[in-house]
Design an enzyme around this catalytic site. Structure first.
Site, short mmCIF file in Angstrom:
data_model
loop_
_atom_site.label_atom_id
_atom_site.label_comp_id
_atom_site.label_asym_id
_atom_site.label_seq_id
_atom_site.Cartn_x
_atom_site.Cartn_y
_atom_site.Cartn_z
N HIS A 363 0.84 -1.20 0.00
CA HIS A 363 0.00 0.00 0.00
C HIS A 363 0.89 1.26 0.00
O HIS A 363 1.69 1.46 0.91
CB HIS A 363 -0.88 -0.03 1.25
CG HIS A 363 -1.93 1.01 1.27
ND1 HIS A 363 -3.21 0.76 0.87
CD2 HIS A 363 -1.88 2.31 1.62
CE1 HIS A 363 -3.92 1.86 0.98
NE2 HIS A 363 -3.15 2.82 1.43
N ALA A 364 0.74 2.11 -1.02
CA ALA A 364 1.65 3.25 -1.19
C ALA A 364 1.53 4.24 -0.04
O ALA A 364 0.43 4.53 0.43
CB ALA A 364 1.34 3.96 -2.50
N HIS A 393 0.81 11.78 -6.51
CA HIS A 393 0.05 11.96 -5.27
C HIS A 393 0.96 11.80 -4.03
O HIS A 393 0.97 12.65 -3.14
CB HIS A 393 -1.08 10.94 -5.23
CG HIS A 393 -1.83 10.91 -3.94
ND1 HIS A 393 -2.99 11.63 -3.73
CD2 HIS A 393 -1.57 10.28 -2.77
CE1 HIS A 393 -3.40 11.42 -2.49
NE2 HIS A 393 -2.57 10.61 -1.88
N GLU A 394 1.72 10.72 -3.98
CA GLU A 394 2.57 10.47 -2.80
C GLU A 394 3.61 11.56 -2.61
O GLU A 394 3.87 12.00 -1.49
CB GLU A 394 3.25 9.10 -2.92
CG GLU A 394 2.31 7.91 -2.92
CD GLU A 394 1.40 7.89 -1.71
OE1 GLU A 394 1.77 8.40 -0.64
OE2 GLU A 394 0.27 7.38 -1.86
N HIS A 397 2.58 14.52 -0.65
CA HIS A 397 2.77 14.40 0.80
C HIS A 397 4.20 14.75 1.20
O HIS A 397 4.45 15.50 2.13
CB HIS A 397 2.49 12.97 1.27
CG HIS A 397 1.06 12.56 1.20
ND1 HIS A 397 0.05 13.28 1.79
CD2 HIS A 397 0.46 11.50 0.62
CE1 HIS A 397 -1.11 12.67 1.58
NE2 HIS A 397 -0.89 11.59 0.87
N GLU A 421 -4.20 15.08 2.04
CA GLU A 421 -4.64 14.26 0.90
C GLU A 421 -4.94 15.12 -0.31
O GLU A 421 -4.73 14.72 -1.45
CB GLU A 421 -5.89 13.45 1.28
CG GLU A 421 -5.66 12.35 2.29
CD GLU A 421 -4.57 11.38 1.85
OE1 GLU A 421 -4.46 11.08 0.65
OE2 GLU A 421 -3.81 10.93 2.73
N HIS A 523 -13.16 1.77 7.89
CA HIS A 523 -12.96 2.92 8.76
C HIS A 523 -13.87 2.95 9.98
O HIS A 523 -13.61 3.68 10.92
CB HIS A 523 -13.11 4.22 7.96
CG HIS A 523 -12.09 4.33 6.84
ND1 HIS A 523 -12.14 3.52 5.72
CD2 HIS A 523 -11.01 5.11 6.70
CE1 HIS A 523 -11.13 3.82 4.93
NE2 HIS A 523 -10.43 4.78 5.49
N TYR A 533 -11.80 12.82 3.97
CA TYR A 533 -11.80 12.40 2.57
C TYR A 533 -12.81 13.21 1.76
O TYR A 533 -12.59 13.52 0.60
CB TYR A 533 -12.08 10.90 2.46
CG TYR A 533 -11.08 10.07 3.24
CD1 TYR A 533 -9.73 10.08 2.91
CD2 TYR A 533 -11.47 9.30 4.32
CE1 TYR A 533 -8.81 9.34 3.63
CE2 TYR A 533 -10.56 8.55 5.05
CZ TYR A 533 -9.23 8.58 4.70
OH TYR A 533 -8.32 7.84 5.41
ZN LIG Z 1 -2.42 10.26 0.25
#
Ligand SMILES: [Zn+2]
Length: 625
Positions: A363-364, A393-394, A397, A421, A523, A533
C-alpha cells in the site's frame, strides 16, 4: 485511499490507514499526570499559563524524540514483515498510544488556565483532540476499549465473503465487485460480506461508543463525535454546517451522475434488477460500498463512442520507463515549480519496487522519518497509468512534509486533515494531456478531441463525484451514534436511511436490526474519521483552480497544466510551510486568496460534462424520492 501520512502516525491523529485506536495495555495508570515542570506550583490548584507553556515544551520534546525512533521501527516493519519487526512496531505503537493518552489528559487540565498565549492554546487543543478513541480514566475502561478496538480491527482483517459458495478475502471480494457483471453473484458477494463482517460487530461497537464517549467527556467534549469535529478551528456545530453547505454545492452534479448511471444499469440489467426510476441497487455500482463507480464505466458509457485518445500505460512503455523513472518524473513536477530537489537519501532509502525476497506492505505511502528531510516513499511501483498518478500523489505528501519542517513539533501537519490528501490529489489532477506533452510522453497530434475529452471527464466523475455523499455520510452516521441521536436498536435502519437519503441507493436484500452494514466498511471498526476524505475531494479542485489562475491558464479547467510555473510554486509553498501553525482558513488564503472552502471549482471542472449529462438525462425522472 492511496496513502498514509506516516510521519508519526502513532503519536498524533494523522494515521489514515492503520487504526488510530488505543492499543495501550494499561492506560489507566498512565492517565494521571506527573507534576508540572514548575515544582513550586501547587499541582492540585489552578494551573497557570507559565505551567502550560512548560508542559507544551516538554510534550513537544518528548514526542519529537519518540517519533523518530518509532518511525524507524514502523518503516522497517512495513518494508520487511517478520514476527520480530511486528513485535517492534507493536512495542513502539503501544508506547506512542500511552504517551498520547497521558499528554491529552494533561493538556485538558490546562485548557482553562488564564492568560494562555494563542500558540499554547492551539497546541493544547491539538494534543487534547489528538486521540480518535479517547480512553477514559475509570479503572479497567481503557483496557476494555483497547480490547474491543483491537478485536474489531482484526475481525475486519479476517473478514470473508463468498461467490458461488467459494470463500473470498476482503481484497478478493473488493476486486471482483469491480469486474463481475452477474447480478446474482454481485448480490451474493455483497450480502455475504455485510452479513459475515458487519453483523457480528454490533454489540461490541455499541460498547466502544459508550466507553469512548466517557473518555471524550473526561477531556471536556460533549461526545466523541463533537471531539472529532473540534479539529477544524471552529465549533463542532459550525463545522457540521460547513460540510452541509459544501454538499449542497455539489448535489446537483451528484444527481445528474446518479441519474445517468441508473439509466446505464437499467439498460444493462433490465427493470427486474435495476428499475429506471428510484434508488440504485447498491451492489451494481462496481464497488463493495458503492463509494466510487469508475469500475462500471464500461457499463454506463455510451457504447463504442468517446474512447480515450491515448493509453498512458502504453506511452510509458513506449518510452521504456522504469519504476525509478516514474518517481523521478513525479519529483520533477515539484522541482519545476521551484521546490528544492529531494535529498540523496530519498533515493537511497525509499522502497520504489516490490522486493522479491520478503514480505512488505505494498500500500503506497509517504514518510518523513526524522521530521526534517529524511523523506521516503514506499511503493511497489509498476510502470502503468495508475502508479504514474499515484507517484505524483505520494510526492505531494513528501513535499508538504518538507515544506513545514521548520515548524514546532505539534505543527508538523497539514492545515486540517483534508489538506494533506488534497495536495497529493491536486498534483495527480495535474497529470493532464498538456502536461504529458510538456514532459515528452504525448505528441501534440495525439491530444484528445472533444468527445474523447468527455470520456476522460466521465471516468473521473464516476469516481470523484460519486464519492461525495458517501464521504459525507460515514461520519454523519457516527456523529449521530456518538451523540445518542442514533440508538443501538436503530444502527441498521439509520445506516440504510442515510444511504438512501444521501447516495440514493438501497441494499439488494432486506436488512434487519440483526445487521450492522456500517461495520463492513474498514474505517468504522478501525475508528478512522472519514470527513477528511470528503474535504480532500472538494479542496483538491480548489487548489487546482488556484494554481491554474495563478498560472494564467485560459481554457477548460480540466485541461490546465501549471507544470514549470515558479509563481505557483512560490504561493503553494507559502501555504504548505505554515503546516498546522495557523487556523486552516489562513493557510487556504495564502494560496487561493480565499478563506472559505468552496466546491465551485469542482463544479467548474466538471461543467463541460454536466451539460452533456443533462442532455443525456433529458426525459428521465432524475432523483429517487
Ligand atoms: Zn495520500
Amino acid at each position: 485511499m492511496k496513502s498514509s501520512v506516516s510521519l508519526f502516525a502513532i503519536a498524533l491523529s494523522a494515521c489514515l490507514v492503520a487504526g488510530c485506536a488505543t492499543r495501550s495495555g494499561d492506560a489507566v495508570a498512565e492517565a494521571s499526570p506527573p507534576p508540572p515542570a514548575d515544582a513550586s506550583a501547587e499541582p492540585a490548584g489552578e494551573p497557570t499559563a507559565a505551567e502550560a507553556d512548560a508542559f507544551i515544551a516538554r510534550a513537544e520534546r518528548e514526542l519529537a524524540e519518540f517519533s523518530v525512533i518509532s518511525s524507524r521501527a514502523q518503516w522497517v516493519n512495513a518494508t520487511y514483515i517478520t514476527p520480530d519487526t511486528d513485535a517492534l512496531a507493536a512495542h513502539f505503537g503501544t508506547i506512542g498510544t500511552e504517551m498520547q493518552v497521558r499528554l491529552a489528559n494533561e493538556a485538558a487540565r490546562f485548557q482553562n488556565a488564564p492568560g494562555l498565549s494563542a500558540d499554547t492554546r492551539r497546541k493544547l487543543d491539538i494534543l487534547r483532540a489528538s486521540l480518535t478513541l479517547p480512553a477514559p480514566t475509570t479503572p479497567g475502561a481503557a483496557a476494555e476499549l483497547n480490547r474491543i478496538a483491537t478485536d474489531l480491527q482484526s475481525q475486519y482483517g479476517r473478514g470473508r465473503g463468498t461467490m458461488n459458495g467459494e470463500t473470498l478475502t476482503g481484497n478478493e471480494i473488493e476486486a471482483r465487485m469491480g469486474t463481475v457483471r452477474n447480478p446474482a453473484q454481485l448480490q451474493e458477494m455483497w450480502t455475504s460480506w455485510n452479513d459475515n463482517v458487519g453483523a457480528p460487530m454490533r454489540p461490541q461497537y455499541a460498547r466502544l461508543v459508550e466507553i469512548a464517549n466517557e473518555g471524550a467527556r473526561g477531556l471536556g467534549y460533549p461526545d466523541t463525535g463533537a471531539m472529532w469535529r473540534s479539529n477544524y478551528d471552529m465549533s463542532p456545530e459550525e463545522f457540521a454546517a460547513l460540510t452541509e453547505r459544501l454538499w449542497n454545492e455539489v448535489k446537483p452534479l451528484y444527481e445528474q451522475i446518479h441519474c445517468f448511471a441508473r439509466a446505464g444499469l437499467n439498460r444493462r440489467y433490465g427493470d427486474a434488477v435495476q428499475p429506471a426510476t428510484g434508488p440504485i441497487r447498491a451492489d451494481l455500482l462496481g464497488n463493495l460500498w458503492a463509494q466510487e463507480w469508475g469500475n462500471i464505466y464500461d457499463v454506463v458509457a455510451p457504447p463504442s463512442r468517446g474512447r480515450p485518445a491515448y493509453d498512458l500505460t502504453q506511452l510509458l512503455e513506449r518510452e521504456h520507463y522504469t519504476p525509478e523513472r516514474v518517481i523521478r518524473t513525479a519529483a520533477g513536477f515539484f522541482t519545476s515549480l521551484g521546490f528544492a530537489p529531494l535529498p540523496q537519501t530519498f533515493w537511497e532509502r525509499s522502497m520504489i519496487t516490490q522486493p522479491r525476497d520478503r514480505e512488505v506492505v505494498c500500500h503506497a505511502s509517504a514518510w518523513d522519518v526524522d521530521n526534517v528531510e529524511d523523506l521516503r516513499v514506499k511503493m511497489c511501483t509498476r510502470v502503468n497509468a495508475d502508479d504514474f498518478v499515484t507517484a505524483h500523489h505520494e510526492l505531494g505528501h513528501n513535499f508538504y512534509q518538507r515544506a513545514y519542517n521548520r515548524q514546532p513539533f505539534l505543527y508538523l501537519n497539514s492545515a486540517n486533515d483534508g489538506f494533506h490528501e488534497a495536495i497529493g490529489d491536486t498534483i495527480a489532477l495535474s497529470v493532464t494531456p498538456e502536461y504529458l506533452v510538456q514532459i515528452g510522453l504525448l505528441r501534440q497530434n495525439q491530444m484528445p478531441n472533444e468527445e474523447q475529452d468527455r470520456a476522460l471527464l466521465l471516468r473521473q466523475a464516476l469516481d470523484k463525484i460519486a464519492f461525495l455523499p458517501f464521504g459525507l455520510l460515514v461520519d454523519r452516521y457516527r456523529w449521530g451514534i456518538f451523540s445518542g441521536q442514533i440508538t443501538p436498536d436503530r444502527y441498521q435502519a439509520a445506516w440504510d436511511e442515510m444511504r438512501l437519503q444521501y447516495q440514493g441507493i438501497v441494499p439488494p436484500v432486506a436488512r434487519t436490526e440483526r445487521n450492522f452494514d456500517a461495520g463492513a466498511k474498514y474505517h468504522v471498526p478501525a475508528s478512522v474519521p472519514y470527513t477528511r476524505y470528503f474535504l480532500a475531494r472538494i479542496l483538491q479542485f480548489q487548489f487546482y483552480k488556484a494554481a491554474c489562475d495563478i498560472a494564467g491558464w485560459r481554457g477548460p479547467l480540466h485541461r490546465c497544466s501549471f507544470y514549470g510555473n515558479r509563481e505557483v510554486g512560490r504561493r503553494l509553498n507559502e501555504m504548505l510551510a505554515m503546516g498546522a501553525s495557523r487556523p486552516w482558513p489562513e493557510a487556504l488564503e495564502a494560496f487561493t486568496g480565499s478563506r472559505e472552502m468552496s466546491a465551485e471549482p469542482m463544479v467548474e471542472y466538471f461543467r463541460p460534462l454536466l451539460g452533456w449529462l443533462q442532455e443525456q438525462n433529458r426525459g428521465r425522472r432524475c432523483g429517487w424520492s
